[in-house]
Design an enzyme around this catalytic site. Structure first.
Site, mmCIF file in Angstrom:
data_model
loop_
_atom_site.group_PDB
_atom_site.id
_atom_site.type_symbol
_atom_site.label_atom_id
_atom_site.label_comp_id
_atom_site.label_asym_id
_atom_site.label_seq_id
_atom_site.Cartn_x
_atom_site.Cartn_y
_atom_site.Cartn_z
ATOM 1 N N LYS A 78 0.628 -1.149 0.027
ATOM 2 C CA LYS A 78 -0.263 -0.234 0.337
ATOM 3 C C LYS A 78 1.074 1.159 -0.236
ATOM 4 O O LYS A 78 0.786 2.069 -0.838
ATOM 5 C CB LYS A 78 -1.035 0.336 1.152
ATOM 6 C CG LYS A 78 -1.620 -0.948 1.392
ATOM 7 C CD LYS A 78 -2.805 -0.557 2.815
ATOM 8 C CE LYS A 78 -2.114 -1.086 4.043
ATOM 9 N NZ LYS A 78 -1.254 -1.893 4.147
ATOM 10 N N ARG A 128 -10.274 1.051 8.927
ATOM 11 C CA ARG A 128 -8.844 0.156 8.661
ATOM 12 C C ARG A 128 -9.853 -0.478 10.173
ATOM 13 O O ARG A 128 -9.924 -1.881 10.359
ATOM 14 C CB ARG A 128 -7.850 -0.506 9.813
ATOM 15 C CG ARG A 128 -6.690 -0.699 8.947
ATOM 16 C CD ARG A 128 -5.733 -0.220 10.148
ATOM 17 N NE ARG A 128 -5.126 -1.003 10.003
ATOM 18 C CZ ARG A 128 -2.809 -0.813 9.386
ATOM 19 N NH1 ARG A 128 -3.170 0.516 9.132
ATOM 20 N NH2 ARG A 128 -2.276 -1.700 9.740
ATOM 21 N N ARG A 176 11.855 -5.592 3.926
ATOM 22 C CA ARG A 176 12.186 -4.381 3.973
ATOM 23 C C ARG A 176 12.910 -3.621 4.997
ATOM 24 O O ARG A 176 12.965 -3.726 5.910
ATOM 25 C CB ARG A 176 10.113 -3.954 4.093
ATOM 26 C CG ARG A 176 10.105 -2.469 4.266
ATOM 27 C CD ARG A 176 8.617 -2.339 4.540
ATOM 28 N NE ARG A 176 7.591 -2.292 5.907
ATOM 29 C CZ ARG A 176 6.962 -2.544 5.878
ATOM 30 N NH1 ARG A 176 5.078 -1.665 5.233
ATOM 31 N NH2 ARG A 176 6.337 -3.215 6.941
ATOM 32 N N ARG A 220 11.185 -2.640 10.827
ATOM 33 C CA ARG A 220 10.766 -1.077 11.290
ATOM 34 C C ARG A 220 10.592 -2.323 12.339
ATOM 35 O O ARG A 220 10.321 -4.072 12.645
ATOM 36 C CB ARG A 220 9.458 -1.216 11.309
ATOM 37 C CG ARG A 220 9.035 0.027 10.349
ATOM 38 C CD ARG A 220 7.972 0.298 9.260
ATOM 39 N NE ARG A 220 6.717 -0.772 9.929
ATOM 40 C CZ ARG A 220 5.508 -0.518 9.167
ATOM 41 N NH1 ARG A 220 5.503 0.297 8.399
ATOM 42 N NH2 ARG A 220 4.484 -1.146 9.650
ATOM 43 N N ARG A 264 -0.057 -8.944 13.292
ATOM 44 C CA ARG A 264 -0.541 -7.658 12.403
ATOM 45 C C ARG A 264 -1.759 -8.436 11.105
ATOM 46 O O ARG A 264 -2.631 -8.099 11.186
ATOM 47 C CB ARG A 264 0.134 -6.913 12.029
ATOM 48 C CG ARG A 264 0.985 -5.933 12.333
ATOM 49 C CD ARG A 264 2.411 -5.295 12.577
ATOM 50 N NE ARG A 264 2.245 -4.587 11.033
ATOM 51 C CZ ARG A 264 3.469 -4.642 10.426
ATOM 52 N NH1 ARG A 264 4.328 -4.932 10.860
ATOM 53 N NH2 ARG A 264 3.314 -4.434 9.622
HETATM 54 P P1 AP5 Z 1 4.879 -1.712 1.966
HETATM 55 O O1 AP5 Z 1 4.823 -0.381 0.629
HETATM 56 O O2 AP5 Z 1 5.606 -1.288 2.563
HETATM 57 O O3 AP5 Z 1 4.125 -2.357 2.282
HETATM 58 P P2 AP5 Z 1 2.383 -2.027 2.963
HETATM 59 O O4 AP5 Z 1 1.258 -2.383 2.896
HETATM 60 O O5 AP5 Z 1 2.533 -0.264 3.105
HETATM 61 O O6 AP5 Z 1 2.764 -2.469 4.830
HETATM 62 P P3 AP5 Z 1 2.561 -1.846 6.112
HETATM 63 O O7 AP5 Z 1 3.695 -2.882 6.874
HETATM 64 O O8 AP5 Z 1 3.163 -0.879 6.724
HETATM 65 O O9 AP5 Z 1 1.037 -2.328 6.205
HETATM 66 P P4 AP5 Z 1 0.586 -1.592 7.462
HETATM 67 O O10 AP5 Z 1 -0.689 -2.150 7.463
HETATM 68 O O11 AP5 Z 1 0.982 -3.006 8.296
HETATM 69 O O12 AP5 Z 1 1.204 -0.822 8.239
HETATM 70 P P5 AP5 Z 1 1.030 1.356 8.988
HETATM 71 O O13 AP5 Z 1 1.783 1.420 8.560
HETATM 72 O O14 AP5 Z 1 -0.618 0.784 8.367
HETATM 73 O O15 AP5 Z 1 5.490 -2.922 1.165
HETATM 74 C C1 AP5 Z 1 6.150 -3.829 1.882
HETATM 75 C C2 AP5 Z 1 7.486 -4.581 1.387
HETATM 76 O O16 AP5 Z 1 6.988 -4.648 0.045
HETATM 77 C C3 AP5 Z 1 8.673 -2.842 0.625
HETATM 78 O O17 AP5 Z 1 10.084 -3.758 1.305
HETATM 79 C C4 AP5 Z 1 8.587 -3.103 -0.357
HETATM 80 O O18 AP5 Z 1 9.409 -2.343 -0.931
HETATM 81 C C5 AP5 Z 1 7.984 -4.436 -0.750
HETATM 82 N N1 AP5 Z 1 7.412 -4.040 -2.157
HETATM 83 C C6 AP5 Z 1 5.720 -3.445 -2.339
HETATM 84 N N2 AP5 Z 1 5.279 -3.636 -3.327
HETATM 85 C C7 AP5 Z 1 5.999 -4.739 -3.975
HETATM 86 C C8 AP5 Z 1 5.990 -5.414 -4.948
HETATM 87 N N3 AP5 Z 1 4.737 -5.143 -5.864
HETATM 88 N N4 AP5 Z 1 6.307 -6.168 -5.551
HETATM 89 C C9 AP5 Z 1 7.941 -6.778 -4.655
HETATM 90 N N5 AP5 Z 1 7.909 -6.041 -3.589
HETATM 91 C C10 AP5 Z 1 7.078 -5.437 -3.028
HETATM 92 O O19 AP5 Z 1 0.449 -0.149 10.092
HETATM 93 C C11 AP5 Z 1 1.205 -0.582 11.705
HETATM 94 C C12 AP5 Z 1 0.846 -0.546 12.241
HETATM 95 O O20 AP5 Z 1 0.251 1.100 13.061
HETATM 96 C C13 AP5 Z 1 -0.099 -1.360 12.216
HETATM 97 O O21 AP5 Z 1 0.143 -2.064 13.019
HETATM 98 C C14 AP5 Z 1 -1.846 -0.534 13.525
HETATM 99 O O22 AP5 Z 1 -0.404 -0.980 14.945
HETATM 100 C C15 AP5 Z 1 -1.066 0.882 13.852
HETATM 101 N N6 AP5 Z 1 -2.201 1.325 13.059
HETATM 102 C C16 AP5 Z 1 -1.689 2.815 11.164
HETATM 103 N N7 AP5 Z 1 -3.092 2.683 11.030
HETATM 104 C C17 AP5 Z 1 -4.325 2.232 11.564
HETATM 105 C C18 AP5 Z 1 -5.160 2.397 11.867
HETATM 106 N N8 AP5 Z 1 -6.113 2.560 10.877
HETATM 107 N N9 AP5 Z 1 -5.956 1.812 12.843
HETATM 108 C C19 AP5 Z 1 -5.784 1.136 13.999
HETATM 109 N N10 AP5 Z 1 -4.235 1.352 14.347
HETATM 110 C C20 AP5 Z 1 -3.269 2.378 13.241
#
Ligand code: AP5
Length: 216
Positions: A13, A88, A127, A160, A171
């Site tokens: 994402k 979410r 990552r 991270r 997660r």
């Molecule tokens: P990346 O683009 O980083 O993936 P992502 O989907 O953004 O993954 P996240 O882990 O950031 O999502 P998340 O939803 O768990 O975390 P968030 O920060 O929102 O890609 C991943 C890897 O793959 C990278 O190395 C990239 O280079 C590679 N890649 C990407 N696309 C590729 C492709 N097509 N082919 C090959 N490789 C590829 O949330 C973290 C925490 O914050 C949550 O657990 C929660 O505790 C809290 N939080 C955040 N938002 C909320 C909310 N709305 N409500 C409550 N708690 C929340």
């Protein structure tokens, strides 16, 4: 235009939101990133959020909604935003509708990115993120030119804290329980487009652009 990127942890994402943000000139609003900034700054919000993030749980809706609403009310979001990781929960989706309705706007498109469990774990495990500018790399699929150093700003790359094997699984479990119901929620409203997150980065982006072209 308000575009929501929905999908499990690690599906890509953030990577796609960044590309779309650059092309459309709209801000990339990542709730996870807003929390990480608050943690780094040592604010009360950051301290509260860290307890949940470290365990792979969602931060409570009240705190999350207030934080994202404040971000969306900043002037650079006047013309829209790419939302990554928010909403979410159904409660967050309803709150987003209210925030946008106050300015006569609404969600225009929800892009649901999906992929296998094996792929998610592989992407999360490889990552690396820049400590300075938050650019995201992958050890195999998108490696930096120089190991440990950001191509864009030269900053230090780190893994991270919530990317440990145990927290990754938690997660994904939390996603399936609390966030996956949003797929049906948005499908019923006719806003959802599903794309295959398993392709390489340009392949996923091409599907995202095609979905956007269809609604424009
Ligand atoms: P990346 O683009 O980083 O993936 P992502 O989907 O953004 O993954 P996240 O882990 O950031 O999502 P998340 O939803 O768990 O975390 P968030 O920060 O929102 O890609 C991943 C890897 O793959 C990278 O190395 C990239 O280079 C590679 N890649 C990407 N696309 C590729 C492709 N097509 N082919 C090959 N490789 C590829 O949330 C973290 C925490 O914050 C949550 O657990 C929660 O505790 C809290 N939080 C955040 N938002 C909320 C909310 N709305 N409500 C409550 N708690 C929340």
């Amino acid at each position: 235009m308000f575009i929501v990127l929905l999908g499990p942890p690690g599906v890509g994402k953030g990577t796609q939101a960044e590309l779309l943000s650059q092309e459309l000139g709209l801000p990339h609003v990542s709730s996870g990133e807003l929390f990480r900034e608050a943690i780094k700054a040592g604010t009360a919000l950051g301290r509260k959020a860290q307890r949940y993030i470290d365990q792979g749980k969602l931060v409570p809706d009240k705190v999350t909604i207030a934080m994202v609403a404040e971000r969306l009310n900043q002037p650079d979001c006047a013309g829209g935003a790419i939302l990554d990781g928010f909403p979410r929960t159904i409660g967050q989706a309803k709150a987003l509708d209210k925030v946008l309705a106050q300015r006569n706007a609404s969600v225009d498109l929800v892009v649901y990115m999906n992929g296998s469990m094996e792929m998610l774990l592989q992407r999360l495990g490889g990552r690396w993120t820049c400590r300075n500018c938050q650019a995201v790399y992958h050890i195999l699929h998108n490696p930096p030119r120089e190991p440990g150093k950001c191509d864009l700003c030269g900053g230090e790359l780190y893994q991270r804290e919530d990317d440990t094997a145990e927290t990754q699984r938690k997660r994904i479990e939390v996603y399936l329980e609390q966030t996956a119901p949003l797929v049906e929620h948005y499908r019923q409203r006719g806003l959802l487009v599903e794309i295959n997150g398993e392709l390489d980065i340009p392949g996923v982006y091409a599907q995202l652009r095609a979905a956007l072209d269809r609604i424009r």
